[in-house]
Design a protein around this motif. Structure first.
Motif, PDB file in Angstrom:
ATOM      1  N   LEU A 205      62.314 -30.116  41.907  1.00  0.00           N
ATOM      2  CA  LEU A 205      60.881 -30.193  42.198  1.00  0.00           C
ATOM      3  C   LEU A 205      60.597 -31.422  43.033  1.00  0.00           C
ATOM      4  O   LEU A 205      60.995 -32.533  42.667  1.00  0.00           O
ATOM      5  CB  LEU A 205      60.082 -30.251  40.897  1.00  0.00           C
ATOM      6  CG  LEU A 205      60.303 -29.071  39.942  1.00  0.00           C
ATOM      7  CD1 LEU A 205      59.762 -29.389  38.560  1.00  0.00           C
ATOM      8  CD2 LEU A 205      59.632 -27.816  40.501  1.00  0.00           C
ATOM      9  N   ALA A 206      59.925 -31.241  44.174  1.00  0.00           N
ATOM     10  CA  ALA A 206      59.583 -32.352  45.067  1.00  0.00           C
ATOM     11  C   ALA A 206      58.068 -32.514  45.089  1.00  0.00           C
ATOM     12  O   ALA A 206      57.329 -31.570  45.402  1.00  0.00           O
ATOM     13  CB  ALA A 206      60.100 -32.088  46.477  1.00  0.00           C
ATOM     14  N   VAL A 207      57.593 -33.728  44.752  1.00  0.00           N
ATOM     15  CA  VAL A 207      56.163 -34.049  44.770  1.00  0.00           C
ATOM     16  C   VAL A 207      55.820 -34.573  46.158  1.00  0.00           C
ATOM     17  O   VAL A 207      56.481 -35.482  46.678  1.00  0.00           O
ATOM     18  CB  VAL A 207      55.822 -35.098  43.696  1.00  0.00           C
ATOM     19  CG1 VAL A 207      54.339 -35.478  43.770  1.00  0.00           C
ATOM     20  CG2 VAL A 207      56.175 -34.567  42.320  1.00  0.00           C
ATOM     21  N   THR A 208      54.796 -34.002  46.769  1.00  0.00           N
ATOM     22  CA  THR A 208      54.386 -34.398  48.117  1.00  0.00           C
ATOM     23  C   THR A 208      52.889 -34.714  48.117  1.00  0.00           C
ATOM     24  O   THR A 208      52.183 -34.469  47.139  1.00  0.00           O
ATOM     25  CB  THR A 208      54.651 -33.273  49.135  1.00  0.00           C
ATOM     26  OG1 THR A 208      53.819 -32.153  48.814  1.00  0.00           O
ATOM     27  CG2 THR A 208      56.107 -32.840  49.110  1.00  0.00           C
ATOM     28  N   GLY A 209      52.399 -35.219  49.261  1.00  0.00           N
ATOM     29  CA  GLY A 209      50.967 -35.459  49.447  1.00  0.00           C
ATOM     30  C   GLY A 209      50.539 -36.795  48.883  1.00  0.00           C
ATOM     31  O   GLY A 209      51.326 -37.726  48.714  1.00  0.00           O
TER      32      GLY A 209
ATOM     33  N   VAL B  59      61.397 -36.596  43.741  1.00  0.00           N
ATOM     34  CA  VAL B  59      62.112 -35.349  43.483  1.00  0.00           C
ATOM     35  C   VAL B  59      62.719 -35.421  42.086  1.00  0.00           C
ATOM     36  O   VAL B  59      63.406 -36.398  41.751  1.00  0.00           O
ATOM     37  CB  VAL B  59      63.220 -35.087  44.524  1.00  0.00           C
ATOM     38  CG1 VAL B  59      64.108 -33.924  44.085  1.00  0.00           C
ATOM     39  CG2 VAL B  59      62.615 -34.791  45.886  1.00  0.00           C
ATOM     40  N   MET B  60      62.429 -34.420  41.277  1.00  0.00           N
ATOM     41  CA  MET B  60      63.112 -34.269  39.987  1.00  0.00           C
ATOM     42  C   MET B  60      64.256 -33.294  40.222  1.00  0.00           C
ATOM     43  O   MET B  60      64.042 -32.103  40.489  1.00  0.00           O
ATOM     44  CB  MET B  60      62.149 -33.735  38.923  1.00  0.00           C
ATOM     45  CG  MET B  60      62.812 -33.493  37.575  1.00  0.00           C
ATOM     46  SD  MET B  60      61.620 -33.021  36.288  1.00  0.00           S
ATOM     47  CE  MET B  60      61.026 -34.649  35.806  1.00  0.00           C
ATOM     48  N   CYS B  61      65.481 -33.810  40.184  1.00  0.00           N
ATOM     49  CA  CYS B  61      66.658 -32.994  40.478  1.00  0.00           C
ATOM     50  C   CYS B  61      66.923 -32.017  39.337  1.00  0.00           C
ATOM     51  O   CYS B  61      66.648 -32.303  38.170  1.00  0.00           O
ATOM     52  CB  CYS B  61      67.881 -33.885  40.681  1.00  0.00           C
ATOM     53  SG  CYS B  61      67.745 -35.049  42.054  1.00  0.00           S
ATOM     54  N   ASP B  62      67.480 -30.881  39.680  1.00  0.00           N
ATOM     55  CA  ASP B  62      67.902 -29.907  38.678  1.00  0.00           C
ATOM     56  C   ASP B  62      69.339 -30.232  38.286  1.00  0.00           C
ATOM     57  O   ASP B  62      70.286 -29.845  38.966  1.00  0.00           O
ATOM     58  CB  ASP B  62      67.794 -28.489  39.254  1.00  0.00           C
ATOM     59  CG  ASP B  62      68.190 -27.424  38.244  1.00  0.00           C
ATOM     60  OD1 ASP B  62      68.375 -27.762  37.057  1.00  0.00           O
ATOM     61  OD2 ASP B  62      68.311 -26.249  38.636  1.00  0.00           O
ATOM     62  N   VAL B  63      69.483 -30.979  37.180  1.00  0.00           N
ATOM     63  CA  VAL B  63      70.814 -31.400  36.733  1.00  0.00           C
ATOM     64  C   VAL B  63      71.141 -30.829  35.356  1.00  0.00           C
ATOM     65  O   VAL B  63      71.951 -31.381  34.621  1.00  0.00           O
ATOM     66  CB  VAL B  63      70.928 -32.935  36.711  1.00  0.00           C
ATOM     67  CG1 VAL B  63      70.875 -33.501  38.108  1.00  0.00           C
ATOM     68  CG2 VAL B  63      69.832 -33.560  35.827  1.00  0.00           C
TER      69      VAL B  63
END
Length: 876
Positions: free
Chosen positions: A858-862, A624-628
């Protein structure tokens, strides 16, 4: 608040009333023709018999509001406009009064009211015009326009305060000491000295690395040899200083200062004369309170001075944030609540004072009515001196003084006219209050308690709510309803837990305040007793802190709301609609229960329900790329409720919120790619309430102050601190990674903190992720030619270096050839990140480009164990 109850309402008799024959006969005869009037005010305790409370007297409200608006509008008006407005108002008021004898009774009353408004407008315009002229006359404004260097003598007019360090770009801006003062003498280099009187703001630049905590001996004058910020923070109001400074214009459009004086604080302040006697006494009292609380737990040590005298120097950013999130900051700004508690000790409970003012300590000590008023006036004066004349303190003291005057004269006390009188007197005394949000919130809250809350309390009691609970609910709800739109202007956020948190804190506020004031009074004469009282006060203080922390930690504690006055108007309209709907729902218990349940679910946000409704976080998230904002913070899944965190962003609250949304409670490792503030300043948010195994950093400790900040945090939590270097490989659960940069021992390409960033190749669920920190082209080229280059070819996900800036090496982008490129950047940042050329180059190679400023977290899955699964991204 409940309506006052008389002896006639309860059927009770006054035990203090005389029972001798004549008086008893008169009382009995009167009782046959009218209800008993204030039986609790017997002759033994005073002869005043205030009339029964009727409809509120609103005659002073229009003049007060007119004066308030006039003062706000004319502070920066040209002198000719002010003089014209004053003359017109006086002439019109005089004409109305001159013709009143020829008017009917009703018209005469209208003329009197209009004349009163015009006279108050004239007085407010004159006062505001004179105060505004202070900003324009004398030599200081002209010298400020030239940014001249001067030697000035200035008298301190308020307690110095320390700004909180903030992230500015990639660095942490140092804290400064702010001091409000009046310049009395100014001398330019090569010119003569001039006497003047101009309000200014001193900004004292403190040396990097200097301690920023005020010492506890503010009662003494600071030594001129001290270079610590605490030597400036110990200054007391009325102290006269000599400073060498550079003048600059104040911010246009609203500041109450003629200029800003920028002072280099390395040598400490030079005092010309010490503070006045009352200020020295107040300083000793405040210092004694701080000393008495030194041994308390951290929250109580920080809160008690704030609750009692508004001294918030020990409040940590984390605790301050919790109080803001729950709308409890008013407890730290000394206000009418504190003064009401003190007056209650003297006069009795406010709810009973309307019809029986003789229920406090004063009647039990045999003090007369006028003696009680004199004691209250002395208490009011001491309250202002010790707590400092802030807007809420002045408003509370003025309102209390009007009530005390009514007590002394034996007339009926009506708190609405008292509030209006206080507002009128205060804006005439200091027109700058008319533009202060703190003053506005204070008046709104008090007005809500006096007008709206009693009606709501009565309505709740009619529906079966117990009286005490009805009073508390009505007070908290009324204050929140009127103040929330103004808070939204300042914070662009609406708290959903404000009312319950205020209700829970209210039970502890009175004992904490009373015990705190006893500690304040006892400390100068008996420190052991004061420490015992402080220990007793620490229990309710810690309760308030725990309420704030618990409320702020709830996932739905607040919702974002449009800022500015447009947002305030929208919130006001939404509040009116909600009240209208809520009033109708009260007749339907089942609907009330359903709405309450919905609100609880919205605030608590149970994880299973949240995942079903929002889809966040996706069940198989890997990164997850946090929105900071303008910074970096990434989270790599490492097992059940466990994750490796790479960078922490610029704000603790933002990264903490991201980790809470992912339910991360265990962090085996925190990797700080380099020491720029937009990557490490949020580290306290990662550590907040989580088990952290270690912190890994780059070897280049620049900037030095941020590296020291990380070391202090790690040492305070007993967390091991390690250095990451190329070739290091580690694993946590199903997550593995290899450090590919920087080389051990450094590299010629490392020309600064960015090029010394820790770069990692991460493997998880068959995916390969390349995290480049803030590497610049020299280090990127060296990485592309290093021994690790072969493993970097054709990655699945690329965290683009340096927020997607234009400084990218094309060779490394070709080598990585990612399927997905993620960019962490802040909305409307001033750096132009991400660069259009960088985005275009990535898309030209077939990469999908996403960015946090537009897409949120943004969350990377799979991926799947063999990497054959479809790569997907979820947005939040």
């Amino acid at each position: 608040m409940t309506a006052p109850r008389t002896a006639a309402d309860t059927g009770a008799t006054d035990p203090a009333a005389p029972t001798a024959g004549a008086t008893t006969a008169v009382t009995a005869a009167a009782a046959t023709t009218r209800p008993t009037v204030h039986a609790a005010s017997g002759r033994r305790l005073g002869a005043a018999h205030p009339r029964q409370e009727g409809p509120p007297d609103l005659r002073l409200v229009p003049p007060a509001l007119a004066a308030w608006a006039t003062a706000a509008l004319t502070l920066h008006a040209p002198p000719t406009s002010v003089v014209t407005a004053v003359a017109l108002c006086l002439l019109t008021a005089g004409a109305l009064l001159a013709t009143r004898s020829r008017l009917t009774k009703r018209a005469r009353a209208t003329a009197h009211a209009t004349a009163a408004v015009l006279l108050c407008v004239a007085a407010a315009a004159g006062s505001a015009g004179l105060h505004g002229a202070d900003l324009r006359r004398g030599p200081v404004p002209a010298l400020a326009g030239e940014y001249a260097r001067v030697t000035a003598e200035a008298v301190v007019t308020a307690d110095p305060r320390l700004t909180r360090p903030r992230v500015s770009g990639n660095r942490m801006a140092p804290a400064s000491v702010l001091i409000e003062a009046d310049v009395r003498r100014v001398e330019r280099a090569g010119g003569g000295a001039q006497e003047t009187r101009a309000p200014v703001l001193l900004i004292v630049d403190t040396p990097p690395g200097a301690p920023a905590t005020p010492r506890d001996d503010r009662s003494s004058s600071p030594s001129s040899s001290s270079s610590s910020p605490s030597s400036w923070l110990r200054l007391l109001p009325s102290t006269r200083l000599r400073v060498e400074a550079r003048l600059a214009p104040a911010r246009a459009g609203g500041d109450r200062f003629a200029a800003v004086l920028r002072v280099k604080g390395r040598e400490g302040p030079e005092t010309v004369s010490g503070p006045s006697g009352p200020q020295r006494l107040a300083g000793r009292l405040r210092a004694g309170l701080r000393k008495a609380t030194d041994g308390l737990p951290a929250d109580a040590r920080a809160l008690l001075p704030g609750l009692v005298v508004g001294d918030t120097a020990r409040i940590t950013p984390e605790l301050d944030e919790a109080f803001r999130e729950t709308d409890l900051t008013h407890t730290l700004a000394v206000s009418g609540a504190n003064f009401t508690i003190l007056l209650a000790l003297l006069l009795g409970p406010p709810g009973l004072a309307q019809n029986a003012e003789r229920r406090g300590l004063a009647p039990r000590l045999g003090v007369s009515l006028r003696g009680t008023a004199l004691l209250g006036a002395a208490l009011s004066l001491g309250f202002v001196v010790v707590c400092r004349p802030d807007p809420s303190v002045l408003r509370a003291a003025a309102c209390g003084s009007v009530a005390l005057l009514a007590l002394a004269t034996g007339r009926r006390r009506s708190l609405v006219p008292a509030l209006a009188t206080a507002v009128l007197l205060l804006v005439l005394y200091d027109p700058w209050l008319a533009r202060g949000y703190g003053f506005l919130l204070s008046v709104l809250a008090t007005g809500a308690l006096l007008t709206v809350a009693p009606r709501w309390s009565t309505g709740l009691r009619r529906r079966g709510v117990p009286p005490r609970l009805a009073e508390a609910l009505a007070a908290a709800g009324a204050a929140q309803a009127l103040c929330a739109p103004v808070v939204a202007v300042l914070a662009a956020r609406v708290s959903l837990v404000a009312i319950p948190c205020n209700l829970l804190a209210e039970f502890a506020l009175a004992p904490a305040t009373v015990l705190g004031f006893l500690t304040l009074a006892t400390a100068p004469v008996a420190m052991p007793a004061a420490q015992a009282l402080a220990w007793c006060a620490s229990w309710p203080a810690e309760w308030i802190a725990e309420v704030a922390r618990t409320g702020a930690a709830l996932p739905g504690a607040g919702v974002d709301w449009p800022g500015g006055w447009a947002g305030a108007a929208a919130l006001g309209a939404a509040t009116l609609v909600a009240l209208s709907v809520g009033r109708r729902l009260l007749a339907h218990p089942w609907w009330c229960g359903a709405c309450a349940l919905l609100l609880v679910l919205l605030v608590v946000q149970p994880r299973p329900l949240t995942e079903v409704i929002t889809g966040w976080p996706p069940p198989d998230w890997r990164m997850v790329m946090c929105d900071v904002g303008q910074g970096d913070a990434m989270v790599l899944a490492a097992g059940e409720r466990a994750a490796v965190v790479v960078d922490a962003g610029p704000e603790p609250a933002l990264v903490d919120r991201c980790l809470r949304s992912l339910a991360v409670t265990s962090v085996p490792l925190v990797v700080l790619t380099h020491f720029h503030a937009d990557h490490v300043a949020g580290l306290p948010g990662v550590l907040r309430g989580r088990e952290v195994g270690a912190v890994a950093t780059t070897a280049l400790e620049e900037p030095a102050d941020q590296a020291a900040f990380v070391r202090r945090l790690a040492a305070a939590r007993h967390i091991p601190l390690t250095r990451a270097a190329a070739g290091e490989a580690r694993r946590a659960g199903g997550l593995s990674w290899e450090v590919v940069w920087p080389p051990s021992g450094g590299h010629p390409a490392s020309e600064g903190p960015n090029d010394a960033s820790v770069a990692m190749l991460v493997r998880t669920a068959g995916l390969r992720l390349l995290l480049l920190g803030d590497l610049e082209p020299p280090a990127q080229r060296a990485l592309a030619g290093s021994a690790a280059a072969r493993s970097l070819a054709g990655v699945d996900v690329l965290k683009v270096a340096h927020h997607g800036s234009a400084h990218q090496d094309p060779g490394l982008l070709r080598l990585a050839d990612p399927r997905l490129a993620l960019i962490s950047t802040g909305r409307d940042n001033t750096y132009g990140h991400p660069a259009p050329g960088t985005v275009a180059a990535l898309r030209a190679r077939g990469a999908r480009v996403l960015r946090t400023d537009r897409d949120g977290a943004l969350a990377v899955t799979g991926g799947g164990e063999d990497g054959s699964g479809e790569l997907a991204v979820a947005r939040h």
